[in-house]
Design an enzyme around this catalytic site. Structure first.
Site: not given
Length: 514
Positions: A264, A339, A373
């Protein structure tokens, strides 16, 4: 009989075994006519020798499994015993058949308690896999049904056996060996008074079955992934980072990897080239390079013949900021996953917003998902992807401290276990004092597996040295996922209680299967 005197073995039946087979069948099946004629056994051995198996003790036949090769389409539908047996008690063997039909498994009563029946069933399963057959079918007697027929229908009886409220010597054994009841067969064997003429049509699915296909389209089962543990460093230009990206792509592709995963915000050092007094302006400056990176990495995917998960980068769309990961296929196409869950830091300092959709991507090396993440810390997302057939989950992450890294690691490993899939995580290491909010990095990239006997004892396939720039490789066997999902010590996906709960996407993005 003394255990010291046992010398058990497994082999195929030969013509010379018939006298012992006759004695065994007469002893076990006195209620339904005893042994088959010698010509029936000889014909089975001649037409399908691999399917006729026996357990011997010092060459004494003490158990047998007789098997026919049949058409799945014909015998997975209602049929009777006579559909298998012709005149003169000759068993029909279809040389073009795509399924095994279990005719008989019987064990000498003196040898019961040694689990010899399980050996024969396992040998049949292995035969089914080796011959790439679709399944094993069997018409199973229910010999204790006559004791309950006045109070229970055959269907009710089968249900009670399945719930272990009643023990049936045949059906209980078959259920314990991973067979499922496909349907109830009426008048299967009318002379079987103990079963009242009924039988269960049982099926064991060969989860490794591959339909005949042209070699170019055969599903890939052995997949190699390369994970880049990226070193954050001060740079002078965008070309500095792209040169480093290409170095890693080139190196990983030389090892014939199918995928390479970047972390990321791996190109976050570019924010050091602009004024960072306004954090929102710095991240938007970085977003100005995203299309250039996407195009360059897509070109690398084609040139180096490798699928690239581009870590993640900021993206501006309609003046709103998102965190996006691109999947650059080696065929020249590109897809994205945004995300969905935004950390307090991203929301507060960079004003990043969450995406809407979740997607399983079809690739030439399996079905994959991407969770960036923080997203991996929400188990619902992994479950939704697993329900769409995901086999490998890629997690690019950025963490600054060990405790934040461990949140990602532990949650990623949980996703691998609960969804019976592989999970690859990749992070950045080192310090970047020139960039506010990215000044400290901590990572130990890894590849996790389900937790069962066929995988490493700690369910970790590979992991890097913490806080050191390096490349890590891992070979993933997708067939092992099929086996663990169907026959594992536990079967998390199969055992979900859909009658009690479900996980669904409610927003407009929904689930998509590319």
């Amino acid at each position: 009989m003394s255990l010291e005197d046992l010398k058990l073995g497994l082999r195929n039946i030969t013509h010379s075994d018939y006298p012992q087979i006759q004695e065994l069948m007469d002893r076990v099946y006195p209620d339904i006519g005893g042994a088959w004629p010698e010509s029936t056994i000889h014909k089975l051995v001649d037409e399908f020798p691999e399917g006729q198996i026996c357990v011997v003790d010092n060459e004494r036949v003490v158990g047998i499994a007789l098997t026919a090769l049949v058409s799945y389409e014909k015998f997975s539908n209602p049929h009777t015993y006579d559909d298998l047996i012709g005149r003169g008690q000759e068993i029909h063997v279809d040389p073009e058949g795509d399924a095994l039909y279990g005719l008989d498994v019987l064990i000498n009563p003196e040898y019961r308690g040694y689990r010899l029946g399980r050996r024969l069933y396992d040998a049949r399963k292995e035969l089914c896999r080796q011959f790439n057959l679709r399944s094993i079918l069997a018409g199973g007697r229910i010999p204790k049904y006559h004791e309950y027929s006045d109070e229970l229908s055959a269907k009710e009886y089968i249900g009670k056996v399945a719930r272990k409220e009643i023990y049936d010597p045949i059906l209980s054994f078959q259920l314990a060996n991973d067979f499922t009841v496909k349907r109830l067969l009426r008048r299967y064997l009318p002379e079987d008074e103990k079963s009242a003429g009924y039988a269960t049509l049982l099926e064991w699915d060969n989860i490794l079955y591959e339909p005949e296909a042209r070699p170019i389209s055969v599903r890939k089962t052995q997949v190699r992934v390369g994970v880049v543990q990226w070193q954050m460093r001060t740079i002078e230009s965008v070309e500095d980072i792209l040169q480093q990206v290409e170095y890693f792509v080139d190196t990983v592709s030389e090892y014939e990897s199918d995928f390479v995963l970047f972390p990321e915000f791996f190109n976050g050092a570019l924010m050091g080239l602009t004024n960072q007094s306004q954090r929102t302006e710095a991240i938007r400056y970085l977003a100005g390079y995203t299309e250039q990176f996407r195009e360059a990495m897509l070109q690398m995917a084609v040139s180096y013949n490798i699928n690239i998960i581009t870590g993640s980068m900021p993206l501006i769309e309609n003046d709103r900021l998102y965190n996006v990961s691109y999947l650059c296929h080696r065929d020249g196409t590109c897809e994205e996953q945004r995300k969905l869950h935004i950390t307090p830091h991203e929301r507060r300092d960079w004003v990043i917003e969450g995406g809407e959709g979740l997607q399983v991507f079809n690739t030439d090396a399996g079905k994959i998902g991407i969770l960036i993440c923080y997203d991996v810390e929400f188990p619902e997302l992994g479950r939704l992807l697993a329900e769409e057939g995901m086999e490998i989950l890629f997690v690019p992450f950025w963490t600054d401290t060990k405790n934040s890294y461990l949140r990602v690691r532990h949650c990623a490993q949980a996703r691998a276990i609960e969804n019976e899939c592989y999970v690859c995580i990749a992070g950045s290491v080192g310090n970047l004092p020139s960039v506010d909010n990215l000044d400290v990095q901590y990572a130990q990239s890894a590849v996790f597996s389900p937790s069962d006997f066929m995988f490493p004892h700690d369910a970790v396939l590979s992991e890097t040295t913490p806080n050191t720039e390096m490349i890590m490789f891992s070979d993933l066997d997708l067939d092992k996922l099929k086996v663990v999902r169907a026959e594992g010590s536990v079967t998390n996906l199969r055992d979900r209680r859909h009658d009690l709960y479900q996980v669904t996407m409610r927003n407009k993005g929904g689930m998509a299967d590319s």
